[in-house]
Design a protein around this motif. Structure first.
Motif, PDB file in Angstrom:
ATOM      1  N   HIS A 111       5.240   7.580  -7.022  1.00 52.18           N
ATOM      2  CA  HIS A 111       4.770   7.645  -5.641  1.00 52.18           C
ATOM      3  C   HIS A 111       3.530   8.528  -5.584  1.00 52.18           C
ATOM      4  O   HIS A 111       2.777   8.622  -6.569  1.00 52.18           O
ATOM      5  N   ASP A 146      11.218   7.316  -1.847  1.00 47.29           N
ATOM      6  CA  ASP A 146      10.149   6.318  -1.916  1.00 47.29           C
ATOM      7  C   ASP A 146       9.793   6.121  -3.365  1.00 47.29           C
ATOM      8  O   ASP A 146       9.736   7.083  -4.136  1.00 47.29           O
ATOM      9  N   PRO A 191      15.312   2.790  -1.566  1.00 47.20           N
ATOM     10  CA  PRO A 191      14.494   2.169  -0.522  1.00 47.20           C
ATOM     11  C   PRO A 191      14.246   0.702  -0.846  1.00 47.20           C
ATOM     12  O   PRO A 191      14.101   0.327  -2.019  1.00 47.20           O
ATOM     13  N   TYR A 208       7.028  -2.924   2.332  1.00 41.01           N
ATOM     14  CA  TYR A 208       6.498  -3.365   1.049  1.00 41.01           C
ATOM     15  C   TYR A 208       5.396  -4.418   1.127  1.00 41.01           C
ATOM     16  O   TYR A 208       4.871  -4.843   0.104  1.00 41.01           O
ATOM     17  N   MET A 245       0.829  -2.411  -1.335  1.00 35.64           N
ATOM     18  CA  MET A 245       2.012  -1.548  -1.340  1.00 35.64           C
ATOM     19  C   MET A 245       2.734  -1.475  -2.682  1.00 35.64           C
ATOM     20  O   MET A 245       3.541  -0.574  -2.899  1.00 35.64           O
ATOM     21  N   GLN A 252       3.480   1.822  -4.582  1.00 33.01           N
ATOM     22  CA  GLN A 252       4.150   2.918  -3.894  1.00 33.01           C
ATOM     23  C   GLN A 252       5.494   2.565  -3.272  1.00 33.01           C
ATOM     24  O   GLN A 252       6.335   3.438  -3.106  1.00 33.01           O
ATOM     25  N   HIS A 253       5.715   1.292  -2.915  1.00 33.48           N
ATOM     26  CA  HIS A 253       6.966   0.874  -2.286  1.00 33.48           C
ATOM     27  C   HIS A 253       7.512  -0.363  -2.985  1.00 33.48           C
ATOM     28  O   HIS A 253       6.854  -1.411  -2.992  1.00 33.48           O
ATOM     29  N   GLN A 254       8.691  -0.262  -3.525  1.00 28.50           N
ATOM     30  CA  GLN A 254       9.311  -1.432  -4.138  1.00 28.50           C
ATOM     31  C   GLN A 254       9.801  -2.397  -3.062  1.00 28.50           C
ATOM     32  O   GLN A 254      10.094  -1.999  -1.935  1.00 28.50           O
ATOM     33  N   ASN A 255       9.900  -3.671  -3.406  1.00 31.69           N
ATOM     34  CA  ASN A 255      10.434  -4.659  -2.474  1.00 31.69           C
ATOM     35  C   ASN A 255      11.915  -4.890  -2.763  1.00 31.69           C
ATOM     36  O   ASN A 255      12.479  -4.301  -3.697  1.00 31.69           O
ATOM     37  N   HIS A 284      15.247   2.979   4.238  1.00 30.94           N
ATOM     38  CA  HIS A 284      13.790   2.844   4.359  1.00 30.94           C
ATOM     39  C   HIS A 284      13.419   1.474   4.926  1.00 30.94           C
ATOM     40  O   HIS A 284      12.505   0.803   4.441  1.00 30.94           O
ATOM     41  N   TRP A 285      14.120   1.073   5.986  1.00 33.61           N
ATOM     42  CA  TRP A 285      13.802  -0.192   6.641  1.00 33.61           C
ATOM     43  C   TRP A 285      14.316  -0.131   8.082  1.00 33.61           C
ATOM     44  O   TRP A 285      15.221   0.618   8.411  1.00 33.61           O
ATOM     45  N   THR A 316       4.495  -1.227   7.660  1.00 34.30           N
ATOM     46  CA  THR A 316       3.779  -2.235   6.882  1.00 34.30           C
ATOM     47  C   THR A 316       3.845  -3.597   7.582  1.00 34.30           C
ATOM     48  O   THR A 316       4.148  -3.671   8.770  1.00 34.30           O
TER      49      THR A 316
END
Length: 370
Positions: A230, A261, A286, A290, A296, A299-302, A322-323, A329
């Motif tokens: 991150h 994150d 998280p 994404y 993204m 920094q942000h996994q899906n 984290h949703w 996004t």
């Protein structure tokens, strides 16, 4: 500071008022501008390491966050799905038990990445944000679309607060101040973040940790600070000047892996955590915020990557977070859930093993063989 039973109003610090609207956006998503005042904003002075160059922290063999110009390309490129102004949780506001002893493990989602973890007689809170906005401003920035799933007044006495990094949707000074004043709780965070917290949270009992360090927090309970992929920033001149991390909590009832994150980073950190720590009873992972992937991904996994992370880390169960609280996004508010269910089905993993938590939802984590 105004306080009530559910929300904390964000702090209106005069130092933030000099920033423009673009500056606020850059604070949330990152800025590529250099600053002549970087040295004045340095949060940490310490020895060089494989993830610290003397001024900035970095992800070894990883990717740097995107530039300000890439940020503008994203923001001006369209493709953002509409979110409702109000998306209430189907679960009522939780009133947690005061203490949970022994091997039993209960996790309750307050919202976004704020989770109450109860086990071994300890109450642990991760990345607590009770403010109305994840922003330095009271009037702009991501605003929550559902109230916290636990009223502040209904929180049991908190023993330990884990702050994974300094982005506004994870480090909320108003909430930390309220918790420190109410509970005299211990705050643990990666290197450098104490310089952000202490000026506002003057009663903070704070401990900073570097990757690979361990800390005994109670009899039979050890906290490990571990890498994740991150970055960090609170403004335009402090990018990557404080460290980010995941945490591994060893308890008598099993190991808990909390990730606030992370980018997937080819699964490197997930495989490393399994090799170092062995079986994990619960991973808090998280799986939202994404899209678009070109911006993204580092920094942000899906959701699909979160499922891969579950498998690679060897976690028996996952609390997904984290949703569905702050619109950060492009994806629709319910898209992460549909994508997660598809990924779990494709991997042959029972959906009840990866719980996509909603605010107020209580997850009584099944015991696993150690």
């Amino acid at each position: 500071m105004r306080r009530d039973a559910t929300y904390l109003s964000p702090m209106n610090r005069r130092t933030f008022l000099k920033w423009s609207g673009i500056g606020a956006l850059a604070t949330l998503a990152g800025s590529g501008f250099a600053s002549r005042s970087l040295a004045a904003k340095r949060y940490y002075d310490g020895p060089l390491s494989d993830h610290f160059d003397g001024t900035h922290f970095f992800n070894p063999n990883g990717e740097e966050p995107n530039s300000f110009f890439e940020l503008m390309r994203w923001q001006l490129g369209g493709g953002r799905s509409a979110w409702p102004l109000d998306w209430p949780s189907p679960f009522p506001s939780a009133v947690p038990e005061l203490r949970i002893a022994g091997d039993r493990l209960v996790v309750t989602l307050a919202g976004h990445a704020a989770l109450l973890i109860q086990t071994a007689g300890l109450n642990i809170l991760t990345d607590p944000v009770w403010s109305d906005r994840a922003s330095p401003f009271t009037f702009a920035g991501p605003k929550r679309v559902n109230p916290p799933g636990i009223r502040l007044a209904d929180l049991p006495k908190i023993d330990l607060v884990l702050v994974t990094h300094n982005h506004y949707d994870h480090l909320d000074l108003a909430t930390l101040k309220a918790l420190a004043e109410r509970d005299d709780c211990r705050i643990v965070t990666p290197l450098g973040n104490d310089r952000i917290i202490v000026p506002t949270v003057d009663r903070a009992r704070i401990t900073t940790m570097d990757w690979g360090r361990a800390l005994t927090v109670a009899d039979g309970v050890t906290l490990h600070c571990e890498p994740c992929h991150h970055w960090s920033a609170r403004g335009l001149g402090d990018r990557r000047m404080a460290l980010w991390s995941a945490f591994l909590i060893e308890t008598p009832g099993g190991k808990i892996y909390h990730v606030g994150d992370t980018g997937f980073h080819q699964g490197i950190n997930y495989r490393a955590i399994r090799e170092k720590h062995g079986p994990i009873r619960l991973a808090n992972l998280p799986f939202g915020a994404y899209e678009p992937r070109w911006f993204m991904r580092p920094q942000h996994q899906n959701p699909d990557e979160a499922v891969q992370g579950m498998v690679a880390s060897g976690a028996a169960y996952v609390a997904g977070h984290h949703w569905g609280t702050f619109r950060l996004t492009n994806e629709a508010i319910d898209e992460p859930l549909a994508a997660l269910e598809a990924a779990l089905d494709a991997a042959g993993i029972a959906r009840e093993r990866f719980r996509a938590l909603r605010p107020g939802e209580v997850f009584d984590v099944p015991a696993v063989a150690v």
